[in-house]
Design a protein around this motif. Structure first.
Motif, PDB file in Angstrom:
ATOM      1  N   ARG B  32       0.981  -1.459   0.180  1.00 54.89           N
ATOM      2  CA  ARG B  32      -0.162  -0.079  -0.036  1.00 54.89           C
ATOM      3  C   ARG B  32       0.757   1.432   0.621  1.00 54.89           C
ATOM      4  N   TRP B  33       1.996   0.881   1.244  1.00 55.04           N
ATOM      5  CA  TRP B  33       2.565   2.858   0.885  1.00 55.04           C
ATOM      6  C   TRP B  33       3.227   2.479  -0.070  1.00 55.04           C
ATOM      7  N   TYR B  40      10.956   8.354  -1.700  1.00 57.33           N
ATOM      8  CA  TYR B  40      12.004   8.347  -0.788  1.00 57.33           C
ATOM      9  C   TYR B  40      12.793   7.707  -2.100  1.00 57.33           C
ATOM     10  N   THR B 126      16.735   1.020  19.691  1.00 58.62           N
ATOM     11  CA  THR B 126      17.891   2.477  19.856  1.00 58.62           C
ATOM     12  C   THR B 126      15.814   3.579  19.917  1.00 58.62           C
ATOM     13  N   GLU B 127      14.800   3.065  19.908  1.00 56.29           N
ATOM     14  CA  GLU B 127      13.736   4.066  19.587  1.00 56.29           C
ATOM     15  C   GLU B 127      13.371   4.732  17.837  1.00 56.29           C
ATOM     16  N   GLN B 128      14.878   5.113  17.525  1.00 57.34           N
ATOM     17  CA  GLN B 128      14.694   5.636  16.288  1.00 57.34           C
ATOM     18  C   GLN B 128      13.218   5.172  15.423  1.00 57.34           C
ATOM     19  N   ASP B 130      10.626   5.266  16.317  1.00 59.43           N
ATOM     20  CA  ASP B 130       9.471   5.828  16.950  1.00 59.43           C
ATOM     21  C   ASP B 130       9.457   7.649  16.605  1.00 59.43           C
ATOM     22  N   ALA B 131      11.261   7.636  16.816  1.00 56.51           N
ATOM     23  CA  ALA B 131      11.709   8.922  16.472  1.00 56.51           C
ATOM     24  C   ALA B 131      11.293   9.778  15.160  1.00 56.51           C
ATOM     25  N   LEU B 132      11.152   8.588  14.654  1.00 54.39           N
ATOM     26  CA  LEU B 132      10.525   8.903  13.169  1.00 54.39           C
ATOM     27  C   LEU B 132       9.378   9.395  13.356  1.00 54.39           C
ATOM     28  N   TYR B 133       8.091   8.257  13.400  1.00 53.58           N
ATOM     29  CA  TYR B 133       6.568   8.481  13.987  1.00 53.58           C
ATOM     30  C   TYR B 133       6.815   9.849  14.571  1.00 53.58           C
ATOM     31  N   THR B 134       7.521  10.155  16.017  1.00 53.19           N
ATOM     32  CA  THR B 134       7.398  11.642  16.756  1.00 53.19           C
ATOM     33  C   THR B 134       7.425  12.588  16.112  1.00 53.19           C
ATOM     34  N   MET B 135       8.236  12.456  14.215  1.00 53.41           N
ATOM     35  CA  MET B 135       8.533  13.751  13.273  1.00 53.41           C
ATOM     36  C   MET B 135       7.973  13.027  11.829  1.00 53.41           C
ATOM     37  N   ALA B 136       6.630  12.237  12.834  1.00 51.69           N
ATOM     38  CA  ALA B 136       5.424  12.916  11.237  1.00 51.69           C
ATOM     39  C   ALA B 136       6.030  11.743  10.444  1.00 51.69           C
ATOM     40  N   THR B 137       7.357  10.814  10.647  1.00 49.41           N
ATOM     41  CA  THR B 137       7.327  10.733   9.183  1.00 49.41           C
ATOM     42  C   THR B 137       7.237   9.442   9.401  1.00 49.41           C
ATOM     43  N   TYR B 142       9.851   5.450   4.744  1.00 46.09           N
ATOM     44  CA  TYR B 142      10.741   5.960   4.879  1.00 46.09           C
ATOM     45  C   TYR B 142      11.979   4.734   5.301  1.00 46.09           C
TER      46      TYR B 142
END
Lengths: 252, 257
Positions: B32-33, B40, B126-128, B130-137, B142
């Motif tokens: 789907r994505w 990218y 290492t939560e990277q 999660d970090a992508l999600y929090t930056m609306a990506t 990606y």
């Protein structure tokens, strides 16, 4: 009074047989610094992840800037997330990107700015957290404290309205930790943002918060200003803030 | 005793079914994505280099060795009934229909599939991610889509390269070492290999490439629990994608026959 920035109502969350949150209620006003304290495994991280939609409630709701997170589709949720900056416990810098690319990541994804402009913003934000000449370094070459600063610069790069701090001082030496506390206070003054921090470092909690909430066994035990918390009569809170092994909280 | 055994069996079956369901959902989301904005391109090109270009030495070595050994072995066997002239056909048919795609797939699974799982797994713990999600990506777009596309596309080319090099290796051994007549060798190869045989091998490669990308990313993306988890995810990615390649190989062979 205007509408609160973050409103958590009767939040329940379990993972399989493990119940982590059992009816949390928490309101954070616009421009307020709220700190949630609690021991390891008390559900602090789970709570903060609900605020930015990394986790969703089993029951209850989370409302941010007037929007209920559960009701949003992917696109709306992403739009809402652009209001946020988050500092992760281990900074969570992208280790395939340089420092300035990390700080400018949100700008690169969501604006049409050129790399040159993004780099300039990154330099400016890095200066704000006290870092100079690190733009082209890779995250792996930074110390723990520097990583946190870069993470903080990344969190504020998009001019966030809400900043979430996941254990901002954990794993740092006391002096570096205190410089991070100063930075957080400083950023609050300069940027006027709403923030939610989770920590078990009481020194940090007293310093950075307008109000402190204590989470224990999935429920909020007490909410108050740092002074109110210092003078608490709740035995659970008292034991936690004085850091005693003797009391109603048992290390399990 | 029997109850315990049945309980264990049931638990294992349920866990397996749950995992299969999760993999299918993951694949669906990836598809789907794949077709929605933003794309990218830079990530895709980087992955094509990492998965494709950087796998060339391994694939070359495997292919040339296989082609050479194949010529040598079939010569030994065929000589017993005087059919040495056919080894060209044996080498080119085996390389195009079977060994090119399968061996390339196994090598790429070991090399690129493992590295995808390890990289995404580390990013997870290492939560990277999660970090992508929090930056609306969206990390599916990606991270996962570029890897999935790159491994599918590059498997096509790698396996084509493998076929070619394998046949060259076979020619070298057949003609230069064992002394078969070069014209006979070439004629036998060309007359007995159809263009379909090549396509057939390349279609297989596309499927194998998709499997490597999807399984590598799935395992990495769903890593739990620190360094040990990353290790498990990496092993899991290689084992599962190799198994799937071998299983699918049979069914694709039967289907595309």
């Amino acid at each position: 009074m205007s509408e609160p920035m973050i409103e958590i109502t009767n939040l329940h969350k379990s993972f399989g047989a493990l119940t982590v949150l059992r009816g949390v209620n928490l309101t954070v006003e616009k421009g307020e610094s709220m700190t949630v304290i609690g021991g390891s495994g008390s559900g602090k991280s789970v709570l903060i992840k609900h605020i930015i939609g990394l986790l969703f409630p089993d029951k209850g709701q989370v409302k941010v800037a007037g929007q209920v997170l559960n009701d949003l589709d992917d696109h709306q949720l992403n739009e809402l997330r652009k209001k946020f900056g988050m500092l992760f416990q281990m900074a969570a810098l992208f280790d395939s990107l340089t420092v300035w690319e990390n700080v400018g990541f949100g700008l690169k994804q969501h604006t049409k700015m050129s790399d040159k402009e993004i780099r300039a913003v990154a330099t400016e934000k890095l200066a704000l957290v006290g870092l100079k000449n690190v733009e082209d370094k890779m995250p792996v070459d930074l110390s723990g404290g520097m990583k946190k600063r870069v993470g903080l610069a990344r969190a504020i790069a998009m001019d966030a309205e809400i900043i979430l701090y996941d254990e901002p001082t954990t794993g740092l030496d006391p002096i570096t930790a205190d410089s991070i506390n100063d930075l957080i206070v400083d950023l609050k003054k300069k940027l006027g943002v709403t923030s939610v921090a989770i920590t078990h470092d009481m020194h940090s909690a007293y310093k950075i918060s307008d109000r402190i909430a204590m989470l224990y066994k999935g429920e909020i035990q007490e909410i108050g200003t740092p002074d109110q918390i210092r003078g608490t009569t709740n035995p659970i809170v008292k034991q936690f803030i004085t850091g005693s092994a003797v009391g109603p909280i048992t290390a399990d | 005793m029997i109850n315990k055994l049945l309980e264990l069996l049931g638990k294992k079956t349920l866990a397996l079914l749950r995992e299969m369901g999760a993999v299918i959902i993951f694949c669906g989301q990836t598809f789907r994505w794949t077709f929605s904005r933003p794309f990218y391109l830079k990530n895709l090109l980087k992955q094509m280099e990492q998965i494709g270009v950087n796998s060339v030495p391994v694939v070359l070595t495997t292919a040339i060795s296989t082609g050479m050994v194949l010529a040598l072995q079939s010569y030994t066997g065929f000589k017993r009934f005087g059919a040495q002239s056919l080894i060209g056909a044996v080498v080119s048919l085996s390389m195009t229909r079977e060994l090119g795609p399968v061996l390339t797939g196994l090598m790429v699974a070991g090399r690129a599939g493992a590295s995808m799982a390890a990289e995404l797994g580390t990013m997870r713990v290492t939560e990277q991610i999660d970090a992508l999600y929090t930056m609306a990506t969206n990390p599916m777009k990606y991270l996962v889509v570029p890897r999935f596309l790159a491994s599918t596309i590059m498997m096509f080319f790698l396996s084509g390269l493998g076929m070619y090099i394998g046949i060259l290796g076979g020619y070298f051994v057949g003609v230069k070492v064992l002394g078969t007549n070069p014209v006979t060798y070439m004629n036998q190869s060309i007359n007995n290999t159809e263009v379909e045989d090549i396509w057939y091998g390349l279609v297989k490669s596309l499927v194998f490439g998709a499997v490597i990308g999807l399984i590598g990313c799935y395992k990495g993306f769903n890593t739990e629990g620190g360094a040990e988890g990353v290790g498990k995810a990496t092993t899991g990615a290689v084992v599962v994608s190799c198994m799937l390649i071998l299983i699918l190989d049979y069914f694709l062979s039967a289907l595309l026959w």
